[in-house]
Enzyme design. Structure first.
Site, PDB file in Angstrom:
ATOM      1  CE1 TYR A 109      -3.853   2.246   1.234  1.00 56.96           C
ATOM      2  CE2 TYR A 109      -1.989   3.541   2.217  1.00 56.96           C
ATOM      3  CZ  TYR A 109      -3.230   3.458   1.619  1.00 56.96           C
ATOM      4  OH  TYR A 109      -3.980   4.587   2.034  1.00 56.96           O
ATOM      5  CD  GLU A 197      -6.365   4.491  -0.837  1.00 59.51           C
ATOM      6  OE1 GLU A 197      -6.255   4.718   0.434  1.00 59.51           O
ATOM      7  OE2 GLU A 197      -7.189   4.338  -1.390  1.00 59.51           O
TER       8      GLU A 197
END
Ligand code: GDP
Ligand code: MN
Length: 389
Positions: A109, A197
């Protein structure tokens, strides 16, 4: 403003970040053509909506043949998809991204955002990607890496190397991560973004890093200097009422409850929502008609509230400083004449031209419940909803 994954990946590519080969398609035929133009024999068909969580909702499919590409695209296009991140709304799938399929070894991530606490652009990364990052942060906070970038120095290459090592990457992957982070940092600054993101940023079985998903959100306050971003806006993914509100310069946010609110000033609007909740009710919206509200804007605002069939009562709470209560009253009367009103309207007026405003409402013949103050108004609105039920 939010962007589709295919648009996010285009922005990444514009800043020198490698992304998997991919093309957007708006029909099953276009999807097959897109797949033919992408080397290899594995493709990913991805629903393009303004929400994550598509994987779990069936919006991400691996296709091994062109027939499967057509089949998955056909099944998705023209339908609506609700995911655990779409806030209870089903979003239309008008396009799909056909992307080069890859073999994943591990999902990481990586995100960039503005951290108000440290007043810095901040990278957040984790070796535990592909999942709900909030859950990782809550259960295993030690697996979250945070990097606050110094405003003057900017992102330094050594910091990206530290991040690579912290994520357990090898030297080659750390080099690739550096390129991604430096590119994202430049993109973030130059386009005035609010959030980027990558979830997942994947380690592939061939050892390379790959940007498999991309979410980008830009700061609306800077839209005036980014015509290229504004051109990418897809209003079909946005809340209809909020789009209409923005066209009339109204600060409007749709909420879950059933008491419509028309208030002047953001602070008073928030206080009104709080007091409604304190009285056991639920606001249907946040609405600030602004300081210099005209009759037309008040009319539009009132119509917006009335356009929702979830609204069971309306609480008008005005504290007139610059805004005049007679203007507010005229706006309400005009809106009700135009579209009619079938729910109780509770009105609390205070301040400039309050007597004139009250007189206008009284003479209009509208069935209005007068309130003495904010708490009295909220209580009466909650009561009105109960009686209607
Ligand atoms: P989201 O669910 O909306 O966040 O959509 P993602 O693009 O993140 O896809 C969801 C999941 O699908 C990812 O976490 C991956 O596990 C998987 N996925 C996405 N792209 C690929 C790919 O190219 N190859 C493989 N094997 N899986 C993928
Ligand atoms: Mn994702």
């Amino acid at each position: 403003m939010n962007f589709h994954e295919y648009q996010a990946k285009q922005l990444f590519a514009d800043y020198g970040i490698a992304v998997p080969a991919g093309r957007v398609a708006r029909s099953p035929e276009e999807a097959v053509d897109a797949a033919k133009a992408i080397p290899g024999d594995l493709w990913v068909v991805k629903a393009q909506i303004h929400a994550g969580g598509r994987g779990k909702a069936g919006g991400v499919k691996l296709a091994k043949t062109l027939d499967e590409v057509r089949e998955y695209a056909k099944a998705m296009l023209g339908t609506k998809m609700e995911t655990y991140q779409s806030a209870g709304v089903a979003l239309p799938i008008d396009s799909v991204l056909i992307s080069e399929g890859t073999d994943i070894d591990k999902e990481l991530y990586l995100s960039v955002l503005v951290d108000r606490g440290t007043q810095s652009i901040t990278f957040i990364a984790s070796s535990e990607g592909g999942v709900d990052i909030e859950q990782v942060a809550a259960e295993t906070p030690e697996k979250i890496q945070t990097l606050n970038v110094n405003y003057v120095q900017g992102l330094q290459p050594y910091q990206t190397r530290e991040m690579g090592f912290a994520l357990g990457l090898d030297a080659k992957q750390t080099g690739q991560l550096g390129k991604i982070m430096l590119g994202l940092f430049k993109l973030f600054n130059e386009k005035d973004l609010a959030l980027v993101e990558l979830n997942p940023l994947a380690v592939l079985t061939n050892g390379n890093l790959a940007v498999l998903d991309g979410k980008v959100n830009s700061d609306d306050n800077a839209s005036f200097r980014h015509a290229d971003l504004v051109a990418m806006r897809d209003i079909r993914q946005e809340d209809e009422t909020e789009v209409a509100a923005s066209q009339h310069d109204l600060n409007y946010v749709t909420m879950d409850g059933n008491i419509g609110c028309m208030v002047n000033g953001a602070g008073l609007a928030m206080a009104t929502m709080d007091v409604i909740k304190l009285n056991g009710g639920e606001p249907a919206n946040f609405l600030d008609v602004g300081g210099g509200a005209t009759k037309e804007r008040v009319t539009e605002a009132f119509k917006l509230i009335l356009s929702s069939d979830k609204v069971k009562a309306i609480f008008v709470n005005i504290f007139g400083g610059i805004v005049r209560n007679d203007v507010i009253a005229e706006g309400i009367i005009a809106a009700v004449k135009d579209v009619g009103v079938k729910v109780p309207v509770i009105v609390r007026l205070e301040g400039t031209k309050v007597e004139e405003g009250k007189k206008l409402l009284k003479e209009s013949g509208l069935a209005i419940i007068a309130a003495d103050d904010i708490n009295d108004g909220a209580r009466k609105a909650v009561e009105a909803v109960k009686q209607a039920a």
